[in-house]
Each structure stands twice: as structure tokens, then as C-alpha cells.
Design a protein around this motif. Structure first.
Motif, PDB file in Angstrom:
ATOM      1  N   ALA A 106      47.113 -38.681 145.950  1.00 35.63           N
ATOM      2  CA  ALA A 106      47.712 -38.359 147.246  1.00 35.63           C
ATOM      3  C   ALA A 106      47.125 -37.087 147.848  1.00 35.63           C
ATOM      4  CB  ALA A 106      49.222 -38.226 147.088  1.00 35.63           C
ATOM      5  N   ASP A 107      46.663 -36.143 147.002  1.00 34.68           N
ATOM      6  CA  ASP A 107      46.084 -34.910 147.518  1.00 34.68           C
ATOM      7  C   ASP A 107      44.604 -35.045 147.867  1.00 34.68           C
ATOM      8  OD1 ASP A 107      44.877 -35.078 145.056  1.00 34.68           O
ATOM      9  OD2 ASP A 107      45.685 -33.204 144.268  1.00 34.68           O
ATOM     10  N   GLY A 108      44.071 -36.274 147.748  1.00 35.35           N
ATOM     11  CA  GLY A 108      42.673 -36.514 148.094  1.00 35.35           C
ATOM     12  C   GLY A 108      41.696 -36.360 146.948  1.00 35.35           C
ATOM     13  N   SER A 109      42.156 -35.862 145.810  1.00 39.44           N
ATOM     14  CA  SER A 109      41.256 -35.734 144.656  1.00 39.44           C
ATOM     15  C   SER A 109      40.926 -37.114 144.102  1.00 39.44           C
ATOM     16  CB  SER A 109      41.881 -34.857 143.580  1.00 39.44           C
ATOM     17  OG  SER A 109      43.112 -35.409 143.132  1.00 39.44           O
ATOM     18  N   LEU A 110      39.748 -37.225 143.520  1.00 40.10           N
ATOM     19  CA  LEU A 110      39.291 -38.481 142.944  1.00 40.10           C
ATOM     20  C   LEU A 110      39.375 -38.400 141.431  1.00 40.10           C
ATOM     21  CD1 LEU A 110      36.561 -38.519 145.497  1.00 40.10           C
ATOM     22  CD2 LEU A 110      37.455 -40.729 144.868  1.00 40.10           C
ATOM     23  N   TRP A 111      39.876 -39.464 140.813  1.00 45.96           N
ATOM     24  CA  TRP A 111      40.041 -39.515 139.366  1.00 45.96           C
ATOM     25  C   TRP A 111      39.309 -40.744 138.827  1.00 45.96           C
ATOM     26  CZ3 TRP A 111      43.052 -35.920 136.543  1.00 45.96           C
ATOM     27  CH2 TRP A 111      43.714 -34.973 137.338  1.00 45.96           C
ATOM     28  N   PHE A 112      38.620 -40.549 137.736  1.00 47.61           N
ATOM     29  CA  PHE A 112      37.849 -41.621 137.134  1.00 47.61           C
ATOM     30  C   PHE A 112      38.190 -41.714 135.646  1.00 47.61           C
ATOM     31  CE2 PHE A 112      35.441 -39.991 140.709  1.00 47.61           C
ATOM     32  CZ  PHE A 112      35.092 -41.147 141.400  1.00 47.61           C
ATOM     33  N   GLY A 113      38.403 -42.927 135.174  1.00 44.30           N
ATOM     34  CA  GLY A 113      38.606 -43.163 133.750  1.00 44.30           C
ATOM     35  C   GLY A 113      37.306 -43.584 133.109  1.00 44.30           C
ATOM     36  N   GLY A 145      43.837 -48.492 121.422  1.00 41.10           N
ATOM     37  CA  GLY A 145      44.463 -47.830 122.549  1.00 41.10           C
ATOM     38  C   GLY A 145      45.553 -46.880 122.081  1.00 41.10           C
ATOM     39  N   THR A 146      45.705 -45.785 122.770  1.00 45.46           N
ATOM     40  CA  THR A 146      46.686 -44.777 122.368  1.00 45.46           C
ATOM     41  C   THR A 146      47.875 -44.729 123.314  1.00 45.46           C
ATOM     42  OG1 THR A 146      45.355 -43.090 123.501  1.00 45.46           O
ATOM     43  CG2 THR A 146      45.019 -43.358 121.137  1.00 45.46           C
ATOM     44  N   GLY A 147      48.075 -45.798 124.087  1.00 40.44           N
ATOM     45  CA  GLY A 147      49.248 -45.885 124.926  1.00 40.44           C
ATOM     46  C   GLY A 147      49.009 -45.434 126.355  1.00 40.44           C
ATOM     47  N   LEU A 148      50.033 -44.797 126.908  1.00 41.58           N
ATOM     48  CA  LEU A 148      50.082 -44.423 128.316  1.00 41.58           C
ATOM     49  C   LEU A 148      50.274 -42.913 128.439  1.00 41.58           C
ATOM     50  CD1 LEU A 148      50.445 -45.550 131.326  1.00 41.58           C
ATOM     51  CD2 LEU A 148      52.906 -45.427 130.847  1.00 41.58           C
ATOM     52  N   TYR A 149      49.598 -42.299 129.425  1.00 46.75           N
ATOM     53  CA  TYR A 149      49.676 -40.845 129.632  1.00 46.75           C
ATOM     54  C   TYR A 149      50.151 -40.553 131.053  1.00 46.75           C
ATOM     55  CZ  TYR A 149      46.977 -40.469 125.334  1.00 46.75           C
ATOM     56  OH  TYR A 149      46.545 -40.556 124.034  1.00 46.75           O
ATOM     57  N   ARG A 150      51.036 -39.559 131.160  1.00 48.63           N
ATOM     58  CA  ARG A 150      51.491 -39.077 132.466  1.00 48.63           C
ATOM     59  C   ARG A 150      51.053 -37.629 132.624  1.00 48.63           C
ATOM     60  NH1 ARG A 150      57.723 -38.476 133.009  1.00 48.63           N
ATOM     61  NH2 ARG A 150      57.220 -36.570 131.865  1.00 48.63           N
ATOM     62  N   PHE A 151      50.495 -37.316 133.791  1.00 49.57           N
ATOM     63  CA  PHE A 151      50.059 -35.947 134.092  1.00 49.57           C
ATOM     64  C   PHE A 151      50.758 -35.487 135.357  1.00 49.57           C
ATOM     65  CE2 PHE A 151      46.664 -33.034 135.897  1.00 49.57           C
ATOM     66  CZ  PHE A 151      46.955 -31.988 135.036  1.00 49.57           C
ATOM     67  N   GLY A 186      43.096 -47.877 133.161  1.00 50.33           N
ATOM     68  CA  GLY A 186      43.726 -47.966 134.472  1.00 50.33           C
ATOM     69  C   GLY A 186      44.333 -46.649 134.889  1.00 50.33           C
ATOM     70  N   ILE A 187      44.415 -46.420 136.207  1.00 50.54           N
ATOM     71  CA  ILE A 187      44.978 -45.178 136.757  1.00 50.54           C
ATOM     72  C   ILE A 187      45.930 -45.545 137.895  1.00 50.54           C
ATOM     73  CG2 ILE A 187      44.480 -42.891 137.707  1.00 50.54           C
ATOM     74  CD1 ILE A 187      41.602 -43.214 136.757  1.00 50.54           C
ATOM     75  N   GLY A 188      47.061 -44.862 137.968  1.00 52.42           N
ATOM     76  CA  GLY A 188      47.996 -45.063 139.060  1.00 52.42           C
ATOM     77  C   GLY A 188      48.705 -43.765 139.399  1.00 52.42           C
ATOM     78  N   GLY A 189      49.318 -43.723 140.585  1.00 54.15           N
ATOM     79  CA  GLY A 189      50.050 -42.545 141.016  1.00 54.15           C
ATOM     80  C   GLY A 189      51.407 -42.914 141.568  1.00 54.15           C
ATOM     81  N   ASP A 190      52.446 -42.104 141.261  1.00 50.46           N
ATOM     82  CA  ASP A 190      53.781 -42.413 141.756  1.00 50.46           C
ATOM     83  C   ASP A 190      54.154 -41.477 142.905  1.00 50.46           C
ATOM     84  OD1 ASP A 190      54.748 -39.969 140.710  1.00 50.46           O
ATOM     85  OD2 ASP A 190      55.299 -40.891 138.798  1.00 50.46           O
ATOM     86  N   PRO A 191      55.272 -41.754 143.604  1.00 49.47           N
ATOM     87  CA  PRO A 191      55.664 -40.922 144.762  1.00 49.47           C
ATOM     88  C   PRO A 191      55.958 -39.468 144.412  1.00 49.47           C
ATOM     89  CG  PRO A 191      56.809 -43.037 144.798  1.00 49.47           C
ATOM     90  CD  PRO A 191      56.129 -42.945 143.475  1.00 49.47           C
ATOM     91  N   ASP A 192      56.231 -39.166 143.159  1.00 45.66           N
ATOM     92  CA  ASP A 192      56.520 -37.789 142.748  1.00 45.66           C
ATOM     93  C   ASP A 192      55.262 -36.980 142.465  1.00 45.66           C
ATOM     94  OD1 ASP A 192      59.266 -38.242 142.919  1.00 45.66           O
ATOM     95  OD2 ASP A 192      59.353 -38.991 140.860  1.00 45.66           O
ATOM     96  N   GLY A 193      54.118 -37.598 142.644  1.00 45.04           N
ATOM     97  CA  GLY A 193      52.861 -36.883 142.418  1.00 45.04           C
ATOM     98  C   GLY A 193      52.340 -36.981 140.996  1.00 45.04           C
ATOM     99  N   ASN A 194      53.030 -37.711 140.124  1.00 45.49           N
ATOM    100  CA  ASN A 194      52.531 -37.902 138.762  1.00 45.49           C
ATOM    101  C   ASN A 194      51.377 -38.899 138.755  1.00 45.49           C
ATOM    102  OD1 ASN A 194      54.597 -36.285 137.443  1.00 45.49           O
ATOM    103  ND2 ASN A 194      56.012 -37.956 137.925  1.00 45.49           N
ATOM    104  N   LEU A 195      50.433 -38.661 137.893  1.00 44.62           N
ATOM    105  CA  LEU A 195      49.356 -39.614 137.662  1.00 44.62           C
ATOM    106  C   LEU A 195      49.551 -40.257 136.301  1.00 44.62           C
ATOM    107  CD1 LEU A 195      46.243 -37.645 138.988  1.00 44.62           C
ATOM    108  CD2 LEU A 195      47.407 -39.556 140.088  1.00 44.62           C
ATOM    109  N   TRP A 196      49.263 -41.561 136.230  1.00 47.74           N
ATOM    110  CA  TRP A 196      49.441 -42.337 135.005  1.00 47.74           C
ATOM    111  C   TRP A 196      48.107 -42.918 134.576  1.00 47.74           C
ATOM    112  CZ3 TRP A 196      54.315 -42.683 132.711  1.00 47.74           C
ATOM    113  CH2 TRP A 196      55.383 -42.208 133.492  1.00 47.74           C
ATOM    114  N   PHE A 197      47.860 -42.906 133.272  1.00 45.88           N
ATOM    115  CA  PHE A 197      46.584 -43.369 132.739  1.00 45.88           C
ATOM    116  C   PHE A 197      46.857 -44.301 131.550  1.00 45.88           C
ATOM    117  CE2 PHE A 197      46.090 -39.199 134.578  1.00 45.88           C
ATOM    118  CZ  PHE A 197      44.928 -39.291 135.344  1.00 45.88           C
TER     119      PHE A 197
END
Length: 683
Positions: free
Chosen positions: A664-671, A430-436, A409-420
Motif C-alpha cells: 500500500a505504501d508503494g514499496s515492491l516486495w519479491f519472494g 515449507g516453514t509456514g506463514l509469516y506476518r510482518f 506467495g505475498i499478500g497485504g491486509d488493510p492494517d498494513g501487515n504483509l503476509w508471506f
């Protein structure tokens, strides 16, 4: 009918008749699960005779019932089945996933997962076939099958009755028949709907039957010619197991919806029908003489194969599932492999006395990975490779035991962080959750407050609160500092959560494995019973909630308008199509991604069906995203396809893509499996 037309038809019918002379076969059926009070489990656990070094994936008994061989995450282990003494270890520290003794017991074959030699490959290693000669335990065959099985496993091995060939069931390459001496591939069947879980030879060795054909069917074929037929019954869902009776007259199959079918080989009809379990038939085995059938779910059951009568039941345990069973010896014994419901690393093999329903001894599996002691979120090293408009991120920890971790799964927060979020497979965890944050990757795990490292979905509130769901341990909310976990004790209908969604009012919606949907307004949980498994939730432009639901044999869409749930009308082509994901474009067009049937588009009340013939890279579409320019992107089992309204273009072929997100910047992310892919059009 003219003679030249009739002859081919007669020839076809003769080809697919049973191997043995046609005899009337028993006809029976049960419409509901037969109840029989099971023999209770003893208060004390059976004697543990050994603890193996790794997780137990499978086992097999030698034909003379003297040796039990274990395929584990850390090698192949052999024990004496009478004294329980350890005999030897083969390929220590290697991930051995499947194994099978030859019919005469003189050879042992195993399917291994080996890492690839090129560390830049984004694959989960490759499958290796090994065969040992058992008198001196020398390797007589080692084959990588021409490197054809990258990022997949040999799920099952079936020896031809005369020992000259093996049928290998695989994730993506169907069923491969290879010579047992040279390793050369002799025949192959492809075009299955999903991974082939099992294949079985007819007693005369001329035919094979397997799981995983299209439309929830079995496939049976003549090995030399490849001519095939499908065995289908509308009462049965996806088949998981298959076996041929010793006399060749019937085929037995176990299915995801708990059904067992006894197919008359001469007619391809399910003449014997049993609703054996409430959930899936996770394991199945015929007795050596074919008179009884053992099935496993969360309980073990023994059935009469002539009448469908339930003879006995035992081993009821809500904490485990029986993933493999086998008959052993003349002492009325059944051997089972058990896997923990909440902890897949918990494995054990037990030897049961069928008459008493008591497990006498057990072999315990070890841990897959060493336990972590880290208490704070850790910055992690993520490798990035850039080619043209694409950046591919990978991490060493996403490749485990030759298998890749999936970005679930992928999500984005209002601060611009992406979560995976991540989840594992049979050989990985599974190795948990990642923030970028655009520069640094940070990992969160159970040591930092997560309820589990296997994450099924993510959702982010407009205020930045992150929600994640797990397969075993409910859901968790993260406010940036601390995690708050919600389970059945807090109001959830169950702890196996598969989907999540935030609606316009900021309420959280969760979809469950068996208990429908629940809504959380920040204070209370409200449950909406929906019959079946809820694997996807989405929000439509009118504010209604749409759910993809399946009770295995009846996938469907359900819509909640704020007051009640109703079926969302779909075209006849979608009758058996399970929807993995759906999106709505800004102009109100709905797109639906399906498990095996491509994608469907609903525009101005008209449905359009798109398949590989139109330009999709695969019929299995797992994720969807609508880019800022209106282009629709499809994540599939064979890369990523883009549709601009007129033409189709495929990127990253070979990647198994499971999630998609527009930042939010229009880039596409795929898991994907073992990788995160970013697409940003260069200027």
C-alpha cells in the motif's frame, strides 16, 4: 544440389545415425491408457527390515546385486541386499541427494548438498561430488566443481560405460561430464528449458541423451563434439526420465502427461507409444536385457518393449507415488522408492516379487526435521541487509539441508501487515506463514492451526480475512484469531490447491491440480470443470476471471465472463507457453509471464513478445508486478527486471524470484529462494 552442399548434409546424417547397425524397430501405439486389473495389495504391510535416519531421496543397487545404497537427508546408508544387514554409514548427517555405482562396482559416486562457508550468501548451499573406492571405502574424489553449483543440486549421476567419466544432471548448469579420477569438467551441455532430471549414456559411451530440452523435447548429443539434435513428438509433454536400450537401437522416455515413447535412434521418431499412466510417469526402468519396461505413478506397471503390451500391474496405492524403480537380481524382483502424496517426508523402499505382485520387505525413511511443539505464533528473527534501494530479509530456517525454502506467495491486509507463504523443495520443507507489521516478524505453522506448512498461494479479502492454499490439505481462512480449514469434505473438488483469487464481490476463487476451478461465496462452493492444471488466477479490469491452465501438452488461458468459460485468444508464439503470472496495468495493457518464453504484452489488440534479447534477465519469468509509477517488474530465474516503457534494467542477478507484490505504501516486495527482497526508491 552441389557437391560441396551435399557433403555437409551427408556428414550430419552420419553423425546422428545410431551407434549400432540400423535394424527395423517395433512400431506400436496406444491412444488411451491400457486397463488391466492390478494385483491387489495385501492387507498387511511387508516386513520392515530397517528404519533409516533420514528421508530417502534415491537408491542404487550394486552391479552384482549384493548391496543397496540409500541417499538420505542424513547420510548415505549401505545394506546387504540378501540379509538386509546394515553394512556402513557414509557422511552421516550430510544431505546426500543422488548416487550411482560405477559399472564395475569398484566405486560409488554421490551428489551432496553442503552449506556454503559464507553465512551472508543468500544461496541454498552448493553441490559436492564425492566418489568412494569400495574395497576400503576411502574417498578418492571430492569436488565442488569450482563452486559452480551454488543453490542447486546434482539431480542425477550417470557413469560412462567404461567408468572413466560421469554425467551430472543439474538444476541450472545443464549436464556436466566430469573425469572420474580428477573431477575435471570435460564437456558441458547448457541451454535447457528447466532442471535436467536425467541423462543416459549410449552403450558405446559416445553419446548422451537427456530430459528437459526446449519445447517438451529430449536432447541427444555427441559428447566430444557437442553436436545435438532434439527428439520431439507432439503427443508427449515434458520428459521426466530417459534410458537407452542395451542394444543402442532405441531410447525410452517417460513424460509428465503419462506417456512413454520408444524412439528409434536411427530416425529420432517415437515409433513405440504408450499412454502408461493417467498422470505423470514418475519413475521408469528397463529390465537388464531390455525386454521389459517398468513404470511407476500411483501404481507399478510392467510392459513388453517389443509390442507395448501391458504384462502386469500391482502396488496400487492412492496415498503414494513411486518416484524411483529398479530391477534387481535374477529372482524377478523390482525395487521401488515411494513418497507420500500428502506428506513428502513419508518415504520407503520396497522389494517386490513381480510374479506375485507382493512386496516382501521394506526399508522405512526417517524424518527430515524434528517435530515442533510450539503452540502459539512465535516472533522470529529475520535478518535484514540493506544496500542502496534494496533490503534483503533472510532467516536461518529458510536454509535447510543445503537447500533454500521458497517464498511462494505475498499478500497485504488493510492494517498494513504483509503476509508471506513458504514452500520447500526436495531437500527442504515449507516453514509456514509469516506476518510482518513493519517491525516484527511472526510465524504461523501447523502447530497454530495451519492445515500444512507448504503453502501454494495467498489471497486477502478487503475485510482483512486471509486465505491460504496448500498442495495437500485444501484451503484455510484466518480471521485474525482462528483458522478454519476447508477440504473435500467441506465442498472442495480436491485438496491439491494451486491458486487463489478474491473477486470484486468478495468471493474466493481456487484453482486445482486436476479438478478445474471453484468459487466460494461464503456459503456454498461452485465447481467449474476445466481440463488440466490451474496454476494461476487473475482478475481483469472488466471483472472477468482469467485462468492459466495446462494439460501438460496444451497450455492455454481461459476466461470466465460471469456465465461461462471460454478460451482467451493468444498469438501463435504462445502456443506452447505456460503462463506463470499475469497483470493488467491501469491503462488496460496485459502482461503475461511464461515458463520458458519470456513475456508477452497485449496492448490495443496487438501482441508483443519480449525475450532476453530485449533486456529480460531470463526467459523463465515467474512473477509480475506493476508499480505505482506504471513501471512493470518481472521476477525471473535470474533476478528482477524492470521495464519503464523504453528501457530495461536488471537487479539482484542470481536470485530465483517466484512472487511479487506492491504494498500500500508503494514499496515492491519479491519472494525468492531463501530470501524476501524489498525495493523502495530512496529520496
Amino acid at each position: 544440389m552441389k557437391l560441396h552442399t551435399l557433403l555437409p548434409v551427408l556428414t550430419f546424417l552420419l553423425i546422428f545415425s545410431a551407434c549400432q547397425p540400423v535394424e527395423p524397430q517395433p512400431v506400436f501405439g496406444t491412444s488411451t491408457e491400457i486397463s488391466l486389473t492390478p494385483i491387489p495389495l495385501p492387507a498387511e504391510a511387508p516386513q520392515a527390515v530397517a528404519t533409516l535416519p533420514g528421508v530417502i531421496w534415491s537408491f542404487d543397487i550394486s552391479p552384482d546385486d549384493t548391496i543397496i545404497a540409500f541417499a538420505t537427508s542424513k547420510g548415505l546408508e549401505l545394506y546387504d541386499l540378501q540379509t538386509f544387514a546394515h553394512l556402513r554409514t557414509l557422511d552421516a548427517d550430510q544431505n546426500v541427494y543422488s548416487l550411482a555405482w560405477s559399472p564395475d562396482g569398484k566405486e560409488l559416486a554421490a551428489g551432496l548438498l553442503a552449506e556454503t562457508s559464507d553465512p551472508t550468501e543468500f544461496s541454498g548451499g552448493k553441490a559436492i561430488l564425492k566418489i568412494w573406492e569400495t574395497s576400503a571405502w576411502k574417498i578418492v574424489l571430492e569436488s565442488d566443481l569450482a563452486d559452480s553449483l551454488l543453490s542447486e543440486r546434482i539431480l542425477d549421476i550417470a557413469w560412462k560405460p567404461d567408468g572413466t567419466a560421469l554425467a551430472l544432471s543439474t538444476d541450472m548448469h545443464g549436464v556436466m561430464v566430469v573425469d572420474s579420477v580428477s573431477g575435471k569438467m570435460l564437456f558441458q551441455q547448457t541451454g535447457f528449458a528447466s532442471s535436467v532430471m536425467e541423462a543416459a549414456w549410449s552403450p558405446d559411451g559416445t553419446r548422451l541423451v537427456s530430459t528437459s530440452d526446449m519445447a517438451y523435447s529430449l536432447r541427444r548429443w555427441i559428447v566430444k563434439s557437442g553436436k545435438a539434435v532434439r527428439l520431439f513428438d507432439e503427443r508427449a509433454s515434458n520428459p521426466m526420465h530417459v534410458a537407452w536400450t542395451p542394444d543402442g537401437q532405441r531410447i525410452v522416455s517417460g513424460h509428465v502427461n503419462g506417456v512413454v515413447c520408444f524412439w528409434t535412434a536411427a530416425s529420432n521418431k517415437c515409433d513405440g507409444f504408450i499412454q502408461a499412466h493417467r498422470s505423470a510417469v514418475f519413475s521408469m526402468a528397463l529390465s537388464p536385457d531390455g525386454s521389459q519396461l517398468a513404470t511407476g505413478g500411483g501404481i507399478l506397471r510392467i510392459w513388453d518393449t517389443q509390442t507395448g503390451e501391458l504384462l502386469t500391474a500391482f502396488g496400487l496405492d492412492e496415498q503414494i507415488i513411486y518416484t524411483q524403480i529398479a530391477w534387481a537380481g535374477a529372482d524377478n524382483q523390482l525395487i521401488s522408492l515411494e513418497t507420500g502424496m500428502e506428506n513428502p517426508d513419508l518415504t520407503r523402499v520396497r522389494i517386490w516379487d513381480i510374479s506375485s505382485g507382493i512386496a516382501e520387505v521394506e526399508f522405512l525413511g526417517g524424518q527430515r526435521f524434528p517435530a515442533s511443539t510450539t503452540m502459539l505464533p512465535q516472533a522470529v528473527a529475520i535478518n535484514a541487509q540493506q544496500t542502496a534501494d534494496w533490503t534483503i530479509y533472510s532467516a536461518q530456517e529458510w536454509l535447510q539441508n543445503g537447500e533454500t525454502v521458497t517464498i511462494s506467495g505475498i499478500g497485504g491486509d488493510p492494517d498494513g501487515n504483509l503476509w508471506f507463504g513458504t514452500m520447500g523443495g526436495p531437500a527442504s520443507s515449507g516453514t509456514g506463514l509469516y506476518r510482518f507489521d513493519g517491525e516484527t516478524w511472526t510465524r504461523y505453522s501447523m502447530d497454530n492451526g495451519l492445515p500444512a506448512d507448504e503453502i501454494s498461494s495467498l489471497a486477502v479479502n478487503p475485510n482483512g480475512e486471509l486465505w491460504l492454499t496448500t498442495f495437500c490439505c485444501g484451503a484455510a481462512q484466518f480471521d485474525g484469531d482462528t483458522w478454519k480449514i476447508f477440504t473435500r469434505q467441506d465442498g472442495l473438488p480436491e485438496d491439491d490447491v494451486r491458486a487463489s483469487l478474491i473477486d470484486r464481490q468478495g468471493s474466493l476463487w481456487l484453482g486445482f491440480s486436476e479438478r478445474g476451478v471453484a468459487r466460494f461465496d461464503g456459503k456454498t462452493w461452485q465447481t467449474f470443470p476445466l481440463e488440466g492444471y490451474v496454476g494461476c488466477l487473475g482478475l481483469l479490469a472488466d471483472g472477468s476471471v482469467l485462468a492459466s491452465v495446462s494439460d501438460n501438452s496444451n497450455p492455454r488461458l481461459a476466461r470466465f465472463d460471469g456465465e461461462q468459460w471460454t478460451d482467451f485468444e493468444t498469438p501463435p508464439q504462445m502456443r506452447n507457453a505456460y503462463v506463470f503470472d499475469f497483470v493488467e496495468t491501469p491503462d488496460g495493457v496485459l502482461w503475461f509471464a511464461t515458463e520458458h518464453d519470456g513475456v508477452f504484452r497485449l496492448s490495443d489488440g496487438e501482441w508483443t513478445h519480449f525475450t532476453q534479447q530485449d533486456g529480460l534477465s531470463s526467459a523463465s519469468v515467474l512473477a509480475l508486478a506493476v508499480a505505482s509509477d506504471g513501471d512493470v517488474w518481472f521476477g525471473t530465474q535470474n533476478g528482477i527486471t524492470r521495464f519503464d516503457g523504453e528501457s530495461w534494467q536488471t537487479y539482484q542477478p542470481g536470485q530465483w524470484v517466484t512472487s511479487a507484490f506492491v504494498a500500500a505504501d508503494g514499496s515492491l516486495w519479491f519472494g525468492a529462494n531463501g530470501a524476501i527482497l524489498r525495493y523502495e526508491k530512496s529520496e
